[in-house]
Design a protein around this motif. Structure first.
Motif, PDB file in Angstrom:
ATOM      1  N   ARG A  13       0.783  -1.276   0.001  1.00 31.51           N
ATOM      2  CA  ARG A  13      -0.104  -0.018  -0.015  1.00 31.51           C
ATOM      3  C   ARG A  13       0.748   1.247   0.077  1.00 31.51           C
ATOM      4  O   ARG A  13       0.592   2.147  -0.502  1.00 31.51           O
ATOM      5  CB  ARG A  13      -0.747   0.182   1.179  1.00 31.51           C
ATOM      6  N   GLU A  14       2.072   1.244   0.537  1.00 37.61           N
ATOM      7  CA  GLU A  14       2.810   2.379   0.665  1.00 37.61           C
ATOM      8  C   GLU A  14       3.624   2.664  -0.376  1.00 37.61           C
ATOM      9  O   GLU A  14       3.723   3.575  -1.269  1.00 37.61           O
ATOM     10  CB  GLU A  14       3.816   2.260   1.826  1.00 37.61           C
ATOM     11  N   GLY A 168      -7.471   3.010  -8.917  1.00 35.50           N
ATOM     12  CA  GLY A 168      -7.079   2.249  -7.645  1.00 35.50           C
ATOM     13  C   GLY A 168      -7.821   0.611  -7.790  1.00 35.50           C
ATOM     14  O   GLY A 168      -7.591   0.238  -6.693  1.00 35.50           O
ATOM     15  N   ARG A 169      -8.422   0.509  -8.929  1.00 31.20           N
ATOM     16  CA  ARG A 169      -9.032  -0.912  -8.953  1.00 31.20           C
ATOM     17  C   ARG A 169      -8.355  -1.964  -9.750  1.00 31.20           C
ATOM     18  O   ARG A 169      -8.845  -3.142  -9.923  1.00 31.20           O
ATOM     19  CB  ARG A 169     -10.585  -0.721  -9.454  1.00 31.20           C
ATOM     20  N   VAL A 170      -7.256  -1.593 -10.376  1.00 30.51           N
ATOM     21  CA  VAL A 170      -6.615  -2.600 -11.355  1.00 30.51           C
ATOM     22  C   VAL A 170      -5.110  -2.919 -10.586  1.00 30.51           C
ATOM     23  O   VAL A 170      -4.375  -2.060  -9.996  1.00 30.51           O
ATOM     24  CB  VAL A 170      -6.196  -1.694 -12.676  1.00 30.51           C
ATOM     25  N   HIS A 194       1.890   5.847  -6.842  1.00 29.95           N
ATOM     26  CA  HIS A 194       0.664   5.298  -7.037  1.00 29.95           C
ATOM     27  C   HIS A 194      -0.309   6.259  -6.587  1.00 29.95           C
ATOM     28  O   HIS A 194      -1.510   5.835  -6.772  1.00 29.95           O
ATOM     29  CB  HIS A 194       0.523   3.823  -6.663  1.00 29.95           C
ATOM     30  N   THR A 195       0.085   7.218  -5.885  1.00 28.64           N
ATOM     31  CA  THR A 195      -0.790   8.058  -5.017  1.00 28.64           C
ATOM     32  C   THR A 195      -1.294   9.322  -5.729  1.00 28.64           C
ATOM     33  O   THR A 195      -2.179  10.178  -5.153  1.00 28.64           O
ATOM     34  CB  THR A 195      -0.396   8.311  -3.564  1.00 28.64           C
ATOM     35  N   GLU A 243      -1.614   2.295 -10.554  1.00 32.75           N
ATOM     36  CA  GLU A 243      -0.947   3.599 -10.949  1.00 32.75           C
ATOM     37  C   GLU A 243       0.442   3.938 -10.641  1.00 32.75           C
ATOM     38  O   GLU A 243       0.891   5.076 -10.504  1.00 32.75           O
ATOM     39  CB  GLU A 243      -1.928   4.655 -10.037  1.00 32.75           C
ATOM     40  N   VAL A 244       1.074   2.763 -10.262  1.00 39.45           N
ATOM     41  CA  VAL A 244       2.426   3.013  -9.610  1.00 39.45           C
ATOM     42  C   VAL A 244       3.218   3.064 -11.087  1.00 39.45           C
ATOM     43  O   VAL A 244       2.995   2.644 -12.139  1.00 39.45           O
ATOM     44  CB  VAL A 244       3.110   1.971  -9.143  1.00 39.45           C
TER      45      VAL A 244
END
Length: 291
Positions: A13-14, A168-170, A194-195, A243-244
Motif C-alpha cells: 500500500r505504501e 485504484g481498482r487494477v 501510485h498516489t 497507478e505506480v
C-alpha cells in the motif's frame, strides 16, 4: 509458497509494488515456458498481422493504433513482434521464436496451463489477503524481452491503458519465468508514485479517424534517479498497483527475460471505461479470479 504477511501488504500500500520471491515453483515456470513454445510452434502469422510492438508514442499510435489486430486481441491469443525483425515485405530476418515481443491478451482464458496459473489457489488466496471481493481477470500477456533486441518499456502507469472509475481498482501480477536482472531488463519503480492519479490515457479514437487509439494528456518527465531496480529470481511475483510508475530498460544481455503477467480488476463498485482499448466481449466476459 511464501506466506504473505500483513506487514508486506502494508508495504504494498505504501510503495505501490511488492516483491514476493519464489511464489511459483521452477516446475510451474517451466510448464508456462513449454506451453508458450507449443503456441509458437502452431503460430500462423498472416502478413497483415505483422504488427511491431513499440512503446514510443508515435510508433504506438501508428503500429498498434492502425491495427485491428491489436484492438481485437482482448479475447484471443495473438502475436506481437520486436522492431527490426521483419523486412519491408514482412519476412522474418531472424527465427520467428526469437522475434516475438509478446503474446496476448487472453492466454488466461484459452490455454489450460496459463488458466491454471492465473486461477491457482495461491493467487486466489493472495487476492483475498489483499481484500479483493469481486476480482475479475481483464488481460494476460507473455513477454519475452529477447536477448539483445528486447526493447525498452518507457515509464508508464498501467491505468493509462486500463482505466477504471474510481482509480485504484487494477492490479498487475508479474511472474518471472527466468531470473530478471539489471542486465536483461528487470522492472524499475518509483516507490509511492501510485498516489497521484494518472496524467495520460490511451482511449479508443472516434470512428473514422486514421488511428484506432489516441493518447489524452501527456506523460511527465520522470527523474531517472527516483527509479529503483527490482531484480527478482525465477518464480518470483511482483504485484503492481495500477497507478505506480514503472519501466524496464532494453535487454542488452545475451539471455532472455521471459515473464507471464496478468491484470485483475476489483469489479465491486467499479466501472470499466468504455474508452479502454480492451473491452470484454460476449465470447469472453471478464472471468472471475475466484473459482
Amino acid at each position: 509458497m511464501a506466506f504473505v504477511t500483513q506487514h508486506q501488504i502494508q508495504k504494498f500500500r505504501e510503495d505501490g509494488f511488492l516483491v514476493l520471491e519464489h511464489f511459483f515453483t521452477a516446475e510451474e515456470c517451466d510448464s508456462m515456458r513449454n506451453a508458450i513454445q507449443r503456441i509458437i510452434a502452431g503460430m500462423e502469422v498472416p502478413p497483415h498481422c505483422r504488427t511491431e510492438f513499440s512503446t514510443k508514442e508515435e510508433e504506438q499510435l501508428q503500429a498498434q493504433g492502425s491495427s485491428d489486430y491489436f484492438l481485437t486481441s482482448g479475447d484471443k491469443i495473438r502475436f506481437f513482434f520486436e522492431k527490426g525483425v521483419l523486412d519491408e515485405r514482412g519476412n522474418f530476418l531472424i527465427p520467428k521464436e526469437k522475434s516475438i515481443s509478446k503474446i496476448g491478451h487472453a492466454l488466461h482464458a484459452h490455454d489450460p496451463v496459463f488458466k491454471q496459473i492465473t486461477h491457482s489457489s495461491k493467487v486466489q488466496e493472495l487476492g483475498r489477503k489483499l481484500g479483493l471481493e469481486r476480482p475479475v481477470v481483464v488481460q494476460s500477456m507473455y513477454i519475452f524481452k529477447q536477448p539483445g533486441i528486447g526493447g525498452e518499456v518507457t515509464p508508464h502507469q498501467d491505468a493509462t491503458f486500463l482505466h477504471t472509475e474510481p482509480l485504484g481498482r487494477v492490479l498487475g501480477f508479474w511472474i518471472a519465468l527466468e531470473d530478471a536482472t539489471q542486465e536483461n531488463g528487470c522492472l524499475w519503480f518509483i516507490p509511492g508514485s501510485h498516489t497521484n492519479g494518472i496524467t495520460r490515457r490511451m482511449v479508443r479514437a472516434a470512428p473514422g479517424t486514421s488511428t484506432c487509439v489516441e493518447f489524452v494528456g501527456s506523460e511527465p518527465a520522470y527523474d531517472d534517479n527516483q527509479f529503483i531496480p527490482l531484480p527478482i529470481s525465477k518464480g518470483g511475483l511482483i504485484l503492481i498497483h495500477g497507478e505506480v510508475v514503472h519501466k524496464s530498460e532494453q535487454n542488452s544481455s545475451d539471455s532472455s527475460r521471459h515473464v507471464f503477467t496478468f491484470h485483475v480488476m476489483e469489479a465491486k463498485d467499479t466501472s470499466w471505461s468504455k474508452e479502454n482499448w480492451l473491452q470484454p466481449t460476449p465470447e469472453l466476459p471478464f472471468p472471475s479470479l475466484y473459482t
